[in-house]
Design an enzyme around this catalytic site. Structure first.
Site, PDB file in Angstrom:
ATOM      1  N   LEU A  74      47.512  78.306  -8.901  1.00 12.05           N
ATOM      2  CA  LEU A  74      47.040  79.708  -8.847  1.00 12.05           C
ATOM      3  C   LEU A  74      47.503  79.281  -7.610  1.00 12.05           C
ATOM      4  CD1 LEU A  74      43.527  79.968  -9.286  1.00 12.05           C
ATOM      5  CD2 LEU A  74      44.802  81.404 -10.507  1.00 12.05           C
ATOM      6  N   ASP A  75      49.108  80.464  -7.156  1.00 10.12           N
ATOM      7  CA  ASP A  75      49.421  81.082  -6.336  1.00 10.12           C
ATOM      8  C   ASP A  75      48.590  80.478  -4.801  1.00 10.12           C
ATOM      9  OD1 ASP A  75      51.215  80.892  -8.434  1.00 10.12           O
ATOM     10  OD2 ASP A  75      51.911  83.071  -8.117  1.00 10.12           O
ATOM     11  N   LYS A  76      49.798  81.044  -3.622  1.00  7.98           N
ATOM     12  CA  LYS A  76      48.774  80.631  -1.981  1.00  7.98           C
ATOM     13  C   LYS A  76      48.003  81.808  -2.320  1.00  7.98           C
ATOM     14  CE  LYS A  76      49.568  79.623   2.642  1.00  7.98           C
ATOM     15  NZ  LYS A  76      50.504  79.586   3.753  1.00  7.98           N
TER      16      LYS A  76
END
Ligand code: URA
Length: 238
Positions: free
Chosen positions: A102-104
């Site tokens: 998952l993106d930051k």
């Protein structure tokens, strides 16, 4: 059978050097007898290993559901940022990893395990495992967007098109900031954000709610985690 020092290090008793020292110092026993050779072969499924008088039981696989908070990266280690693995304080094994990324700035469901076969089954593009996201979008999401998402979008460029598979977009609220739920059956890099960009809109908040049969436990606050239940394990392994 495996080496005693490897076993203790894998079970999180310390680094290989630290456990060797503990063994030398007489802090480790195997079936009630203190053992001082780090290369002693033990049967991880039968022998009773104690470290400082506490039993060390063998765990081969671990499975945790994490509600990933924003600001943490989906990696196993990083010099600068906190990783999702840093959040799993109870882990026994050293070989855990997040299943997918998952993106930051994305929150929500992330499975953390050391079960490579399971990870492969969940991530293999051919399996088309559903992923469900809740998102807030700047601007009004329209029925036209729903149709575009259903048809498939080009999230690449004109020269190098990259088409998405049909995705199911549900509008929860449509206003200056809209709320949506999106189901996709693949996992391209930054896919949700790029799909909205392809219809001229920006994702301002993103959270994964489900992956295949695995649903985010609503009791987990961002940053919290728990082991998978037996039922979840059975479903996710199918
Ligand atoms: N799609 C995105 O754009 N980001 C994520 O983190 C997950 C899916």
């Amino acid at each position: 059978m495996m080496r005693l020092d490897k076993y203790l290090a894998e079970m999180g008793i310390g680094t290989r050097q630290e456990v060797k020292k503990k063994i030398r110092q007489g802090n480790i026993s195997v079936n009630g007898t203190v053992v001082k050779a780090a290369d002693t072969k033990i049967d991880e499924n039968q022998d009773e290993i104690m470290a400082n008088g506490q039993p060390v039981s063998y765990v081969s696989y671990e499975y945790y559901m994490l509600n990933k908070p924003a600001g943490v990266i989906s990696a196993t280690e990083d010099r600068k940022d906190t990783t999702v693995l840093d959040l799993i304080k109870d882990k026994k094994r050293k070989d855990l990893f997040p299943v997918g990324r998952l993106d930051k700035d994305t929150e929500g469901l992330l499975l953390i395990t050391n079960d490579g076969d399971l990870a492969h089954r969940l991530l293999a593009p051919k399996k088309h495992v559903d992923k469900v996201y809740y998102a807030k979008i700047r601007g009004k999401v329209t029925e036209e967007d729903v149709k575009q998402f259903e048809k498939g979008l080009n999230i690449g460029t004109e020269d190098k098109p990259e088409m998405t598979r049909p995705a199911s977009l549900e509008i929860l609220t449509s206003a200056d900031e809209s709320q949506i739920r999106l189901t996709i059956h693949e996992g391209k890099f930054h896919q949700v954000k790029r799909m909205f960009l392809a219809v001229g809109k920006e994702v301002t908040y993103l959270k994964r709610e489900r992956m295949g049969t695995l649903c985010l436990d609503e009791n987990l606050k961002p940053g919290e985690y728990r082991p998978l239940t037996k039922e979840e394990m059975e479903h996710v392994r199918k």
